[in-house]
Design a protein around this motif. Structure first.
Motif, PDB file in Angstrom:
ATOM      1  N   PRO A 154       0.662  -1.320  -0.083  1.00 38.77           N
ATOM      2  CA  PRO A 154      -0.038  -0.022   0.115  1.00 38.77           C
ATOM      3  C   PRO A 154       0.955   1.217   0.058  1.00 38.77           C
ATOM      4  O   PRO A 154       2.013   1.218   0.644  1.00 38.77           O
ATOM      5  N   VAL A 155       0.178   2.414  -0.629  1.00 42.52           N
ATOM      6  CA  VAL A 155       0.985   3.544  -0.603  1.00 42.52           C
ATOM      7  C   VAL A 155       0.147   4.610   0.201  1.00 42.52           C
ATOM      8  O   VAL A 155      -1.058   4.559   0.030  1.00 42.52           O
ATOM      9  N   VAL A 156       0.484   5.559   1.010  1.00 38.65           N
ATOM     10  CA  VAL A 156       0.023   6.442   1.853  1.00 38.65           C
ATOM     11  C   VAL A 156       0.567   7.641   1.645  1.00 38.65           C
ATOM     12  O   VAL A 156       2.035   8.056   1.255  1.00 38.65           O
ATOM     13  N   GLY A 157      -0.079   8.920   1.651  1.00 38.39           N
ATOM     14  CA  GLY A 157       0.571  10.159   1.632  1.00 38.39           C
ATOM     15  C   GLY A 157       0.979  10.876   2.697  1.00 38.39           C
ATOM     16  O   GLY A 157       0.568  10.125   3.792  1.00 38.39           O
ATOM     17  N   ALA A 158       2.059  11.630   2.712  1.00 40.45           N
ATOM     18  CA  ALA A 158       2.577  12.145   3.907  1.00 40.45           C
ATOM     19  C   ALA A 158       2.699  13.727   3.871  1.00 40.45           C
ATOM     20  O   ALA A 158       3.173  13.965   2.847  1.00 40.45           O
ATOM     21  N   ILE A 392      -4.750   2.491   4.946  1.00 38.81           N
ATOM     22  CA  ILE A 392      -5.674   2.419   3.792  1.00 38.81           C
ATOM     23  C   ILE A 392      -4.931   2.610   2.915  1.00 38.81           C
ATOM     24  O   ILE A 392      -4.500   3.823   2.442  1.00 38.81           O
ATOM     25  N   ASP A 393      -4.748   1.824   1.689  1.00 43.07           N
ATOM     26  CA  ASP A 393      -4.113   1.955   0.373  1.00 43.07           C
ATOM     27  C   ASP A 393      -4.671   3.249  -0.400  1.00 43.07           C
ATOM     28  O   ASP A 393      -5.888   3.215  -0.532  1.00 43.07           O
ATOM     29  N   ILE A 398      -4.504   8.854  -4.424  1.00 51.24           N
ATOM     30  CA  ILE A 398      -3.599  10.049  -3.810  1.00 51.24           C
ATOM     31  C   ILE A 398      -3.351  11.129  -4.885  1.00 51.24           C
ATOM     32  O   ILE A 398      -3.434  10.900  -5.992  1.00 51.24           O
ATOM     33  N   LYS A 399      -3.534  12.377  -4.248  1.00 52.18           N
ATOM     34  CA  LYS A 399      -3.239  13.323  -5.171  1.00 52.18           C
ATOM     35  C   LYS A 399      -2.313  14.329  -4.710  1.00 52.18           C
ATOM     36  O   LYS A 399      -2.208  14.323  -3.272  1.00 52.18           O
TER      37      LYS A 399
END
Ligand code: KG4
Ligand code: ZN
Length: 407
Positions: A154-158, A392-393, A398-399
């Motif tokens: 999964p990818v998450v924004g930081a 949560i992926d 994601i933007k």
């Protein structure tokens, strides 16, 4: 939790590969397998600031060499059986091309990369999704999404500013393995000072924190003011460290050596918003005051330069220290976290430390090497968040948000 972190919000491309966990005493620990930052500052120097289209291209160029570098570094500490070889199928290649259609040279490079490199098993990819330059942010975001397609992670924004905020909880006297992070304070103030931001943030509730933006600059950021004053004085870019160096020379110089045409007592620059009732800052007036001063009093020798840099820094930092101390005092917080490029400034560090001693609060600064933009701080902020929260992926949602705020 093994995290791959990616940062491309401005003019540094940075990646980090770390493990983070919580021990029986609820302390967070971290092992740094790999961390590397490639700076583009030298390319932007000719423009006197960051040129977004060039930043995007340089990020694209840096992504794969950086990945190679941190994977190679991580081979030392991640055992062999925790690495996998990737055989991309046709659907994956098609998805990579879709995800990276605006960075198409990176797509073909990445497919090639998979044929020659093995990948570490990881749990999470964290990528900066703001604030910053959107064309630059999207390179990191799309690269993270493509890696997620390849590694099935999964990818998450930081939030970049939360990265700066948490960069000071890494202790200063550590090696790379099993680092115990400082305790995350339950009630703290963060002063974030960089080329794009000047913010005071209240942190409530420890690791599952809520953040409240107390105040911010209404025009230029303090780092931007340093850079603009450096340009007015004919110094290089980025100008912050150069102005700071001159100011420090002046501070340390015995008065008997003075040959300045500038009468220091007559250079009196404004301290914008020093006495305003809120926690906002303003630095564009200070820069303009330097511009007018220079128009009427051209620099004649090295001592003139030192004197002007000195008075500018005194003005810029006095406001930061007074407002930060007021925020600590009025909020009742007992801890100050400082972060961002300008937190490299030793005079700022000394003055905040002094205020902490006088007003009974503890101050944490990042390592000098972590004051600028870097992916380790992104790993830190994401680890702190997701050790306490379900992942949560965001791969398909994601933007980039150039104006992303912490609260
Ligand atoms: O956090 P950062 O690397 O990038 C942004 O997110 O903006 O901050 C860069 C800023 C630049 O404006 C630079 O001139 C300033 O931090 N800076 C300093 C010092 N070192 C870097 N300003 C004052 N004193 C320093 N020693
Ligand atoms: Zn930054």
């Amino acid at each position: 939790m093994r995290i791959l972190a990616i940062e491309t919000s401005c003019d540094e491309t940075s990646m980090a590969l770390v493990d983070m966990g919580i021990n029986d005493s609820s302390q967070i620990n971290m092992t740094i397998h790999g961390h590397f930052t490639a700076s583009q500052a030298q390319y932007h120097a000719q423009f006197g600031g960051v040129f977004p289209a060039m930043a995007k291209l340089e990020h694209i160029k840096a992504c794969l060499p950086l990945t190679h570098t941190i994977f190679a570094e991580s081979k030392i500490s991640i055992p062999e059986d925790k690495w996998i070889n990737i055989n991309l199928n046709v659907d994956q290649i098609e998805n990579i091309n879709k995800i990276l259609h605006r960075e198409i040279e990176l797509a073909s490079g990445l497919v090639q990369f998979c044929k020659t490199e093995s990948f570490p098993k990881i749990d999470l990819i964290a990528v900066t999704n703001g604030p910053g330059l959107e064309p630059a942010l999207y390179v990191g975001i799309n690269f993270a999404r493509a890696l997620s397609e390849i590694m099935n992670v999964p990818v998450v924004g930081a939030n970049h500013m939360l990265g700066h905020l948490y960069s000071s909880i890494l202790p200063t006297d550590t090696m790379h393995e099993n680092i115990l992070l400082k305790d995350i304070p339950n009630h703290a103030i963060a002063l974030l000072v960089s080329g794009g931001h000047t913010e005071l943030i209240e942190i409530l509730g420890g690791p599952t924190s809520r953040y409240k933006l107390l105040g911010a600059t209404v025009d230029d950021a303090v780092g931007e003011a340093y850079d603009k004053v450096a340009r007015l004085m004919g110094l290089g870019y980025p100008g912050g460290p150069l102005v700071a160096k001159l100011a420090q020379e002046k501070r340390e110089r015995p008065k008997t050596l003075e040959t300045s045409n500038y009468k220091l007592e007559t250079i009196k620059l404004p301290r914008p918003m020093l006495h305003s009732k809120n926690y906002d800052f303003s630095y564009s007036g200070l820069k303009t005051a330097v511009m007018y001063y220079l128009r009427d009093n051209p620099i004649k020798n090295e001592d003139d330069k030192l004197a002007l840099a000195y008075e500018f820094e005194e003005a810029a930092i006095e406001v930061l220290v007074k407002k930060t101390t007021k925020a600590i005092d009025e909020s009742g917080a007992d801890t100050l976290l400082v972060g961002g490029g300008v937190s490299a400034n030793n005079y700022l560090r000394n003055q905040l430390q002094k205020s902490g001693e006088e007003n009974n609060f503890t101050v944490h600064f990042p390592l000098q090497s972590l004051t600028g933009d870097n992916a380790l701080m992104i790993a830190l902020a994401s680890g702190i968040e997701y050790l306490n929260k379900e992942i949560i992926d965001q791969k398909d949602t994601i933007k980039a948000n150039g104006m992303l705020s912490v609260a």
